[in-house]
Design an enzyme around this catalytic site. Structure first.
Site, PDB file in Angstrom:
ATOM      1  N   ARG A 166       0.862  -1.187   0.000  1.00 54.89           N
ATOM      2  CA  ARG A 166       0.000   0.000   0.000  1.00 54.89           C
ATOM      3  C   ARG A 166       0.897   1.235   0.000  1.00 54.89           C
ATOM      4  NH1 ARG A 166      -1.982   3.564   4.023  1.00 54.89           N
ATOM      5  NH2 ARG A 166      -4.169   4.215   3.789  1.00 54.89           N
ATOM      6  N   LEU A 167       0.885   1.983  -1.088  1.00 53.16           N
ATOM      7  CA  LEU A 167       1.725   3.174  -1.202  1.00 53.16           C
ATOM      8  C   LEU A 167       0.997   4.337  -0.544  1.00 53.16           C
ATOM      9  CD1 LEU A 167       3.120   2.853  -4.850  1.00 53.16           C
ATOM     10  CD2 LEU A 167       3.915   1.785  -2.727  1.00 53.16           C
ATOM     11  N   ASP A 168       1.375   4.603   0.700  1.00 49.12           N
ATOM     12  CA  ASP A 168       0.685   5.593   1.517  1.00 49.12           C
ATOM     13  C   ASP A 168       0.982   7.014   1.036  1.00 49.12           C
ATOM     14  OD1 ASP A 168      -0.716   6.449   4.054  1.00 49.12           O
ATOM     15  OD2 ASP A 168       1.265   7.329   4.411  1.00 49.12           O
ATOM     16  N   ALA A 169      -0.078   7.815   0.888  1.00 43.62           N
ATOM     17  CA  ALA A 169       0.042   9.246   0.554  1.00 43.62           C
ATOM     18  C   ALA A 169       0.913   9.486  -0.676  1.00 43.62           C
ATOM     19  CB  ALA A 169       0.589  10.023   1.754  1.00 43.62           C
ATOM     20  N   ILE A 170       0.872   8.557  -1.610  1.00 44.91           N
ATOM     21  CA  ILE A 170       1.771   8.617  -2.769  1.00 44.91           C
ATOM     22  C   ILE A 170       1.529   9.848  -3.633  1.00 44.91           C
ATOM     23  CG2 ILE A 170       0.232   7.178  -4.173  1.00 44.91           C
ATOM     24  CD1 ILE A 170       4.090   7.080  -4.239  1.00 44.91           C
TER      25      ILE A 170
END
Length: 617
Positions: free
Chosen positions: A258-262
Site C-alpha cells: 500500500r503506497l501511503d500518501a503517494i
C-alpha cells in the site's frame, strides 16, 4: 543469440532507464542513469533471480477479502499483539478472511504508526519479523510503504540535523522547492510566500517546520504534521533506500504494497504539488521493480483525492494494480442516511470497468475517517453539509483542511485583479461505521444494525476486492475515551479491544458485536462461492427508483448472473420482478435468505434495508 535470461535483464535495464530518465529529466543527478539502474537491480536482487510478470493477469478472485487492522487492535496480556491477531484470524475468520492489511507495524512517534522511525524493524511492542512471517504463511499480507515522509525522530532526520550520515540529504526543504524546475522564486520560501499558495494539502498546520541544523536554519516541508517530515525523492539515494526496504518486506512474506500518501511524493514550484507526472512515473517504476522480484505482488495506491484524479493511478494498466475506491464510503453512507440512491447510481454509472490486471479496492470504513474530497463533483454542497451535520449528531467529529478560494468581494473592476482568501472545508468524517449508520437524517432509529449490514451487502457485491475494517467486522462503537485521551479525531475509530472482553461479547449472540461478526462472515462466505463476484466480473447498474439500489453482476465465463438489490429506505417497499428482467428459462433464488423465486413476474416485499442476491445457480 543471447541467453534468454540475459535478454530479459537487458529489456528490464532499458525499461528502468527509460522510467528513471522521465522521473529525473529536470534533475542534475550525481550518478548516471545506467549506474542508478544497476544499483536498483542489485538492491532488489534482480541480477540473481528475475521473474517475468504476465501482463493483464488478475492476482485475485472472489475468494479474496482483506481485513484492515492495526497490529494491536486486539490485545491479550499473555502474548504479543501480532500473535493475538493471528489467533483471532484463525478462530473467528478462518473460513472468510484470507488476506490481512496490518497497518504500520514499525517503531513510530505519532499518527498511530504513520510517522515511521525505523522502516526495517517491527515495533517490539507488537512482536517481531517472525510474527509477521507467520501471518504471511496463512494469509496474503498487505503492508504500508509510508513513502512520502518519515518521523522527525528517525535516525535519518537526526543525521539531517547533524549534517552527516545516512539521511543528511534525504529531506525536502524550502531551498529544494525554490530550486525545482519552473521556479522563479527566491532562494528561501517563507510560510506566507505566494509561491506556495497553490499547494494542495489535507491539513491546516503550517507547511514548513523550522529546524536548526549544522548548516543553519532549514525550512522542512511537512505535508501532514511537523513530526512527519517529507522525503526528497529528487535525491536518488532516497529511492535506492526505499527499494532496499521493499526487498526486505518481500523477503518477510509481504505480497501487497500500500503506497501511503503517494500523490504528494513529488513537489515542484508553480504546481499544486500533488499528482505530478513524476509521481505517476515513480509508481510505474516501483511496479516494474516489485513485479520482477515477485510476479504475483500487488501495488495499491492510497490517494484520498477527487474521484477523477484517483482513477488516473491505474495509468494504462501499468501503474497501480489496485486503487482505493475512496468515493464509495461517503456516497454509500449518504445513500443510507437519506434513503436516496441517486448520487450513488450516478457515480456507479460513471465508473469505468477495471481492465484485466487491475481492480478497485472497495471499503466503507478504515483506520482513517470517511474522506469527503472524493465527493467533489459528486455530491452537492448541500448534501455534504447535511452529511456532516448528521454525523455530528451521531457523535462523530469533523477534520478540516485549509483551502484558498477567490474572494469576489475584493475584486477590483478596473484592474481585474481578484484577491484570494483562506477558508476551511470539511476533509473527513471521524466516526465508526456502526454509529454512522445508527439512523437517518431524521435521527436515530431501530434499523441501525440492518442498515449497517445492508452497507456491507452492497460493498461485498460490487466490482472490486473488498476490504473490511476490523471495527466494522466487530461492530465497534465510537471510542470517546480514546478520543479524549489523544485529542485526535481519528482515535474515535481506533478502539483497542482486550481479547477476554471481546470474547465475552462475541460469545453473546445478542450483542451488537456478535451480530456484526456473524452477519458479515455469512455474507463473505456466500460471496466466496460466486464466480459472478469475481473482482473483474461484469457490472451493470439497474434503474429501480431512488429507494431501491441495484446492480447486475455476471461471471467472466457468463455462467452465473447475480442481481444485487437493496432497499435503502426505512420503510417496507415492493419490487416487481418484471423490472429486473430475470431470464425465464433459469432457476432463480436469493443467496442470502435461500428463498426461491417461484414466478419471475411476481412482486417481492423488501423489508427496510433488506438486500437480495438473486442468482441463477
Amino acid at each position: 543469440m543471447l541467453n534468454p535470461k540475459i535478454d530479459l535483464q537487458l529489456q528490464l535495464q532499458q525499461r528502468l532507464a527509460q522510467q528513471l530518465s522521465t522521473i529525473y529529466a529536470d534533475i542534475n543527478l550525481p550518478i548516471s542513469i545506467a549506474s542508478l539502474v544497476a544499483e536498483l537491480m542489485s538492491t532488489m536482487r534482480l541480477t540473481e533471480q528475475l521473474h517475468t510478470p504476465t501482463p493483464q493477469v488478475n492476482h485475485w478472485s472472489e475468494k479474496d477479502t482483506i481485513l484492515i487492522t492495526y497490529g494491536d487492535s486486539i490485545v491479550h496480556s499473555d502474548e504479543k499483539p501480532l500473535q493475538t491477531l493471528h489467533h483471532f484470524l484463525q478462530h473467528y475468520c478462518a473460513d472468510t478472511i484470507n488476506s490481512v492489511h496490518i497497518l504500520p507495524f514499525f517503531p513510530y512517534s505519532s499518527d498511530d504508526g504513520f510517522s515511521v522511525i525505523d522502516y526495517a524493524s517491527v515495533n517490539e511492542a507488537l512482536g517481531d519479523w517472525s510474527d509477521i512471517k507467520q501471518i504471511a504463511q496463512s494469509h496474503h499480507l498487505m503492508s504500508d510503504l509510508v513513502i512520502n515522509h518519515c518521523s522527525s525522530r528517525s535516525k535519518w532526520f537526526d543525521n539531517f540535523i547533524r549534517g552527516e550520515g545516512t539521511g543528511h540529504d534525504y529531506f525536502y526543504t524550502a531551498t529544494t522547492y525554490a530550486n525545482s524546475a519552473y521556479s522563479n522564486a527566491c532562494d528561501t520560501i517563507t510560510r506566507s510566500d505566494d509561491s506556495i499558495e497553490a499547494v494542495v494539502r489535507p491539513r491546516t498546520s503550517p507547511l514548513f517546520r523550522s529546524t536548526t541544523t549544522a548548516s543553519g536554519k532549514q525550512q522542512v516541508w511537512c505535508t501532514f504534521s511537523h513530526d512527519q517530515v517529507d522525503l526528497d525523492f529528487t535525491n536518488p539515494k532516497v529511492l535506492i533506500n526505499f527499494v532496499s526496504i521493499i526487498r526486505q518486506y518481500l523477503d518477510n512474506g509481504i505480497k501487497i504494497f500500500r503506497l501511503d500518501a503517494i500523490a504528494f511524493l513529488w513537489k515542484k514550484a508553480g504546481t499544486q504539488c500533488i499528482n505530478l507526472p513524476e509521481t505517476h512515473e515513480m509508481v510505474r517504476l516501483l511496479r516494474t521493480l516489485i513485479e520482477h522480484a515477485r510476479a504475483d505482488a500487488v501495488i495499491i495506491t492510497e490517494t484520498n483525492i477527487p474521484n477523477k484524479e484517483n482513477l488516473t493511478y491505474f495509468g494504462n494498466g501499468n501503474e497501480a494494480h489496485c486503487i482505493y475506491n475512496f468515493a464509495l464510503p461517503p456516497l454509500l453512507v449518504n445513500t443510507l442516511i437519506t434513503g436516496n440512491c441517486q448520487y450513488l447510481k450516478q457515480w456507479m454509472m460513471s465508473m469505468p470497468p477495471a481492465q484485466n490486471g487491475t481492480a478497485y479496492f472497495n471499503f466503507i470504513a478504515s483506520h482513517d475517517g470517511i474522506g469527503l474530497r472524493p465527493t467533489e463533483g459528486l455530491l452537492s454542497e448541500q448534501e455534504i453539509n447535511q452529511l456532516v451535520t448528521t454525523m455530528q449528531e451521531f457523535g462523530g467529529r469533523i477534520s478540516w483542511r485549509t483551502v484558498t478560494v477567490n474572494d469576489s468581494s475584493t475584486e477590483n473592476a478596473q484592474t481585474k485583479v481578484v484577491q484570494t482568501k483562506k477558508t476551511q472545508q470539511p476533509y473527513e468524517l471521524n466516526i465508526t461505521l456502526y454509529d454512522a449508520l445508527q439512523g437517518t437524517t431524521k435521527g436515530v432509529d431501530e434499523w441501525g444494525h440492518a442498515r449497517f449490514i445492508c452497507a456491507h451487502a452492497i460493498m461485498l457485491a460490487l466490482e472490486g476486492i473488498p476490504g473490511i475494517y476490523i471495527h466494522s467486522l466487530l461492530g465497534t462503537s465510537n471510542d470517546y475515551k480514546k478520543l479524549e485521551h489523544t485529542s485526535h479525531n481519528r482515535a474515535i475509530n481506533r478502539h483497542r479491544w482486550d481479547l477476554d472482553t471481546l470474547s465475552l461479547e462475541l460469545g453473546d449472540p445478542k450483542s451488537q458485536h456478535a451480530r456484526a461478526l456473524h452477519d458479515i462472515n455469512h455474507l463473505i462466505t456466500l460471496r466466496t462461492a460466486q464466480p459472478a463476484f469475481h473482482p473483474n466480473a461484469t457490472q451493470f447498474t439497474l434503474q429501480l427508483g431512488e429507494q431501491v439500489f441495484g446492480f447486475w453482476r455476471q461471471s467472466i465465463d457468463r455462467s452465473q448472473s447475480v442481481f444485487c438489490i437493496s432497499n435503502i429506505a426505512d420503510t417496507q417497499l415492493t419490487l416487481p420482478l418484471a423490472s429486473v428482467n430475470l431470464i425465464s428459462s433459469d432457476f432463480w433464488y436469493d443467496l442470502i435468505s435461500g428463498d426461491t423465486i417461484e414466478d419471475i413476474n411476481q412482486t417481492l416485499t423488501l423489508q427496510p434495508y433488506q438486500t437480495l442476491w438473486l442468482s441463477n445457480r
